[in-house]
Enzyme design. Structure first.
Site, mmCIF file in Angstrom:
data_model
loop_
_atom_site.group_PDB
_atom_site.id
_atom_site.type_symbol
_atom_site.label_atom_id
_atom_site.label_comp_id
_atom_site.label_asym_id
_atom_site.label_seq_id
_atom_site.Cartn_x
_atom_site.Cartn_y
_atom_site.Cartn_z
ATOM 1 N N LYS A 258 31.561 42.086 16.057
ATOM 2 C CA LYS A 258 30.499 42.390 17.033
ATOM 3 C C LYS A 258 29.218 42.628 16.238
ATOM 4 O O LYS A 258 28.992 43.705 15.684
ATOM 5 C CB LYS A 258 30.873 43.640 17.841
ATOM 6 N N GLY B 167 26.317 51.031 10.058
ATOM 7 C CA GLY B 167 25.229 51.361 10.976
ATOM 8 C C GLY B 167 24.793 52.791 10.768
ATOM 9 O O GLY B 167 24.925 53.330 9.670
ATOM 10 N N SER B 168 24.305 53.389 11.830
ATOM 11 C CA SER B 168 23.734 54.729 11.711
ATOM 12 C C SER B 168 24.824 55.794 11.671
ATOM 13 O O SER B 168 25.930 55.596 12.183
ATOM 14 C CB SER B 168 22.798 54.975 12.887
ATOM 15 N N THR B 169 24.488 56.916 11.114
ATOM 16 C CA THR B 169 25.435 58.025 11.019
ATOM 17 C C THR B 169 25.786 58.553 12.413
ATOM 18 O O THR B 169 26.940 58.896 12.682
ATOM 19 C CB THR B 169 24.852 59.128 10.109
ATOM 20 N N GLY C 113 28.217 56.194 13.862
ATOM 21 C CA GLY C 113 29.428 56.325 13.050
ATOM 22 C C GLY C 113 30.284 57.495 13.505
ATOM 23 O O GLY C 113 31.509 57.389 13.616
ATOM 24 N N GLU D 123 30.158 52.645 6.729
ATOM 25 C CA GLU D 123 29.026 52.556 5.801
ATOM 26 C C GLU D 123 27.805 52.975 6.597
ATOM 27 O O GLU D 123 27.368 52.245 7.496
ATOM 28 C CB GLU D 123 28.833 51.116 5.303
ATOM 29 N N CYS E 152 19.851 50.248 3.640
ATOM 30 C CA CYS E 152 20.555 51.541 3.631
ATOM 31 C C CYS E 152 20.404 52.259 2.298
ATOM 32 O O CYS E 152 20.402 53.473 2.250
ATOM 33 C CB CYS E 152 22.017 51.349 3.999
ATOM 34 N N GLU F 279 16.630 59.846 7.524
ATOM 35 C CA GLU F 279 16.484 58.441 7.149
ATOM 36 C C GLU F 279 15.430 57.792 8.056
ATOM 37 O O GLU F 279 15.565 57.797 9.279
ATOM 38 C CB GLU F 279 17.814 57.711 7.321
HETATM 39 P P1 NAP Z 1 23.437 51.422 14.901
HETATM 40 O O1 NAP Z 1 22.583 51.697 16.039
HETATM 41 O O2 NAP Z 1 24.389 52.451 14.463
HETATM 42 O O3 NAP Z 1 24.191 50.060 15.243
HETATM 43 C C1 NAP Z 1 25.105 49.451 14.387
HETATM 44 C C2 NAP Z 1 26.063 48.603 15.197
HETATM 45 O O4 NAP Z 1 26.852 49.441 16.044
HETATM 46 C C3 NAP Z 1 25.384 47.612 16.140
HETATM 47 O O5 NAP Z 1 26.164 46.442 16.205
HETATM 48 C C4 NAP Z 1 25.401 48.376 17.433
HETATM 49 O O6 NAP Z 1 25.244 47.573 18.581
HETATM 50 C C5 NAP Z 1 26.760 49.003 17.391
HETATM 51 N N1 NAP Z 1 26.928 50.151 18.280
HETATM 52 C C6 NAP Z 1 25.973 50.933 18.844
HETATM 53 N N2 NAP Z 1 26.552 51.890 19.600
HETATM 54 C C7 NAP Z 1 27.886 51.713 19.520
HETATM 55 C C8 NAP Z 1 29.012 52.388 20.075
HETATM 56 N N3 NAP Z 1 28.893 53.457 20.844
HETATM 57 N N4 NAP Z 1 30.247 51.933 19.764
HETATM 58 C C9 NAP Z 1 30.401 50.873 18.963
HETATM 59 N N5 NAP Z 1 29.383 50.193 18.420
HETATM 60 C C10 NAP Z 1 28.131 50.611 18.677
HETATM 61 O O7 NAP Z 1 22.612 51.088 13.599
HETATM 62 P P2 NAP Z 1 21.385 50.100 13.499
HETATM 63 O O8 NAP Z 1 20.203 50.757 14.105
HETATM 64 O O9 NAP Z 1 21.786 48.791 14.003
HETATM 65 O O10 NAP Z 1 21.220 50.014 11.902
HETATM 66 C C11 NAP Z 1 20.502 50.933 11.164
HETATM 67 C C12 NAP Z 1 21.435 51.919 10.465
HETATM 68 O O11 NAP Z 1 22.455 51.252 9.732
HETATM 69 C C13 NAP Z 1 20.714 52.751 9.459
HETATM 70 O O12 NAP Z 1 21.037 54.102 9.641
HETATM 71 C C14 NAP Z 1 21.242 52.272 8.118
HETATM 72 O O13 NAP Z 1 21.250 53.191 7.080
HETATM 73 C C15 NAP Z 1 22.601 51.840 8.453
HETATM 74 N N6 NAP Z 1 23.056 50.851 7.479
HETATM 75 C C16 NAP Z 1 23.976 51.224 6.562
HETATM 76 C C17 NAP Z 1 24.425 50.340 5.610
HETATM 77 C C18 NAP Z 1 25.457 50.732 4.594
HETATM 78 O O14 NAP Z 1 26.084 49.874 4.016
HETATM 79 N N7 NAP Z 1 25.687 51.992 4.360
HETATM 80 C C19 NAP Z 1 23.935 49.044 5.607
HETATM 81 C C20 NAP Z 1 22.988 48.679 6.555
HETATM 82 C C21 NAP Z 1 22.569 49.597 7.501
HETATM 83 P P3 NAP Z 1 23.739 47.316 19.124
HETATM 84 O O15 NAP Z 1 23.166 46.346 18.190
HETATM 85 O O16 NAP Z 1 23.891 46.792 20.484
HETATM 86 O O17 NAP Z 1 23.050 48.650 19.109
#
Ligand code: NAP
Ligand code: MG
Length: 500
Positions: free
Chosen positions: A195, A248-250, A253, A270, A304, A402
């Site tokens: 997804k 994704g975001s904490t 997560g 992650e 990230c 962040e």
């Molecule tokens: P996000 O809002 O957490 O979304 C990540 C993914 O999760 C997206 O596919 C999102 O779908 C999905 N998602 C959202 N709500 C969900 C739920 N309740 N259940 C299951 N899946 C759900 O993060 P983002 O804004 O896309 O990315 C930014 C964050 O990612 C930052 O905090 C960054 O640090 C982190 N990141 C970490 C790494 C690492 O390797 N540590 C790498 C890259 C990014 P939608 O797209 O529809 O919201």
């Protein structure tokens, strides 16, 4: 610095025209199908704010079909019974297909996410390398033969694939994030439902097409585009999924940990970071400034591992920060498709508002904007100026949270008390990455042991390589990706004990 959309090269756009004109489907059980609800959503180009493609909005019913297809391919289908060299060869074919279509895929990525085309090109090469590196592990992740206390026994362990994997990925470097989960899962013998992020679905769709083209059996890889809620949520809740691997975001997560409790599926996370960069006066200051600037402005800070907390020794603070400011001043900000662009737009209006909001909160709490701080005028795209903040302190939100944008907080340190530097570096709920710049090898290694982060880079050492384990301490996540650890993360250990 300019947000003017100057003429872009037309060849890359010609490569994606017919792809973009289609309304895209989900890829389930080897077939391209619309969402059962019939819903579609707009895909936006962040350099213009305009809709340039349409994707299918998968929901719980589509996730259910995809998980069932993956289950069949895993439980009784061809993937779990295919020998490792055959799996390896298919993964190589997929890598070859990515490379054969590199310019087209890079163009899709640049239009969808905003990153400079040249960076997107590098990402496609990296994705191919990720597949090949992990293909090499197929059949090579073995168990052990422990020597146990009881006499006359033969004991061994097996490493078996965990089963069906739900992979949920973010928008910041989309293709890399997707392949970084799919590749080790396939190498371990798992089947996957992917997804991708709603903001950047296009390269995942193209990946699904190439999976079909190179001949993976149906159900081994499925791609369900759509929103976190309902699609991502349904994947995490599904009892047919054995493991969720999430980047994704904490905040999300944490919600995934709770939602995965139903069948106690395995969870890998992650998450975010607030990585410190520590520069001592004996460092190669030219390289350190360049490295620190690259570490926060690359991909407009939507990384990230971005080095967002900069700690520079007071003796060289003005010199180093001056070097970063100079780079911020001359960095060419523009559309990813413009060939001289060095920094593209942020991914969305929401992200632009978020980053601008952080800068505002910083100034309200007493920070000084040394350079940048504003969105670029005169463009409908989501362009933000590279920004350096000074006079920042530990209690400020810009130092603790962040930002995920091109904003660095520069703070002076001294080197009289190593304990104090360690405390400052670790003064965060995150622990993803860190950088140290010094010529004192003893100091570098002492600090490397005491910083609580998954990666410590010394003098610009590489941050990511598929042979290096990657992941977070503290609230930056659970588990490691890449390297042997990354493949083993998609296995279960079985112990077989035989009385002789
Ligand atoms: P996000 O809002 O957490 O979304 C990540 C993914 O999760 C997206 O596919 C999102 O779908 C999905 N998602 C959202 N709500 C969900 C739920 N309740 N259940 C299951 N899946 C759900 O993060 P983002 O804004 O896309 O990315 C930014 C964050 O990612 C930052 O905090 C960054 O640090 C982190 N990141 C970490 C790494 C690492 O390797 N540590 C790498 C890259 C990014 P939608 O797209 O529809 O919201
Ligand atoms: Mg987009």
């Amino acid at each position: 610095m300019s947000a003017q959309v100057s003429p872009t090269r037309s060849e890359p756009l010609a490569l994606v025209g017919s792809f973009l004109a289609r309304t895209h489907s989900l890829f389930i059980d080897g077939k391209f199908v619309p969402a059962q609800s019939g819903e579609i959503f707009d895909v936006i180009n962040p350099a213009t704010g305009e809709v340039f493609a349409k994707a299918a909005a998968g929901g719980a019913a589509d996730i259910d079909l995809a998980v069932k297809a993956a289950r069949r391919a895993f439980d009784s289908g061809p993937w779990s019974t295919m020998n490792p060299p055959a799996r390896r060869n298919l993964m190589w074919k997929l890598a070859d297909a990515l490379e054969a279509n590199a310019q087209q895929i890079a163009t899709l990525e640049s239009l969808d996410n905003g990153m400079p085309l040249i960076m997107a090109r590098g990402m496609v090469a990296q994705a191919a390398e990720c597949l090949r590196y992990n293909a090499g592990w197929a059949g090579k992740v073995n168990g052990e033969t422990p020597t146990i206390s009881a006499p006359n026994h033969h004991v061994y362990t097996l490493r078996e694939p965990v089963g069906v994997v739900g992979a949920i990925t973010p928008w910041n470097v989309p293709l890399i994030m997707e392949v970084a989960k799919v590749a080790p899962a396939l190498a371990a013998g798992c089947c996957v439902v992917l997804k991708p992020a709603e903001l950047t679905p296009l390269t995942a769709i193209r990946l699904g097409e190439l999976v079909a083209e190179v001949g993976f059996p149906p159900g081994v890889v499925n791609v369900v585009t759509g929103f976190g809620d309902p699609a991502g949520k349904a994947l995490v809740l599904h009892s047919g999924v054995d493991k969720v691997s999430f980047t994704g975001s904490t905040v999300v997560g944490k919600s995934i940990v709770a939602a995965a409790a139903g069948n106690l599926k395995r969870v890998a996370l992650e998450l975010g970071g607030k990585s410190p960069v520590i520069i001592f006066p004996d460092a190669d200051l030219e390289r350190a400034s360049a490295g620190a600037a690259e570490g926060i402005f690359r991909n407009a800070g939507q990384v990230c591992v971005a080095g967002s907390r900069l700690y520079v020794h007071k003796k060289v603070f003005d010199q180093v920060v001056g070097g970063i400011v100079e780079r911020a001043r001359t960095l060419k900000v523009g559309p990813g498709m413009q060939l001289d662009t060095q920094m593209g737009p942020l991914v969305s209006q929401k992200q632009l508002d978020r980053v601008s909001g952080y800068v505002q909160s910083g100034t309200e709490q007493g920070a000084e904007v040394v350079i940048g701080g504003k969105r670029l005028e005169g463009s409908k795209g989501y362009f933000m100026q590279p920004t350096v903040l000074a006079q920042t302190t530990r209690d400020m939100r810009v130092v603790q949270e962040e930002i995920f944008g091109p904003v660095v907080c520069a703070m002076p340190i001294d080197d009289e008390d190593l304990d104090r530097i360690v405390r400052v570096a670790n003064d965060t709920e995150y622990g993803l990455s860190s950088s140290i710049w010094t010529r004192d090898i003893s100091l570098a290694h002492k600090l490397a042991r005491r910083i609580k982060a998954g990666t410590v880079r010394v003098n610009g050492g590489v941050g990511i390589d598929y042979a290096m384990p990657f992941g977070g301490y503290k609230q930056s996540g659970w588990g490691r990706e890449y390297a042997r650890e990354g493949v083993e993360a998609y296995t279960e250990v079985k112990t077989v004990s035989v009385a002789l």
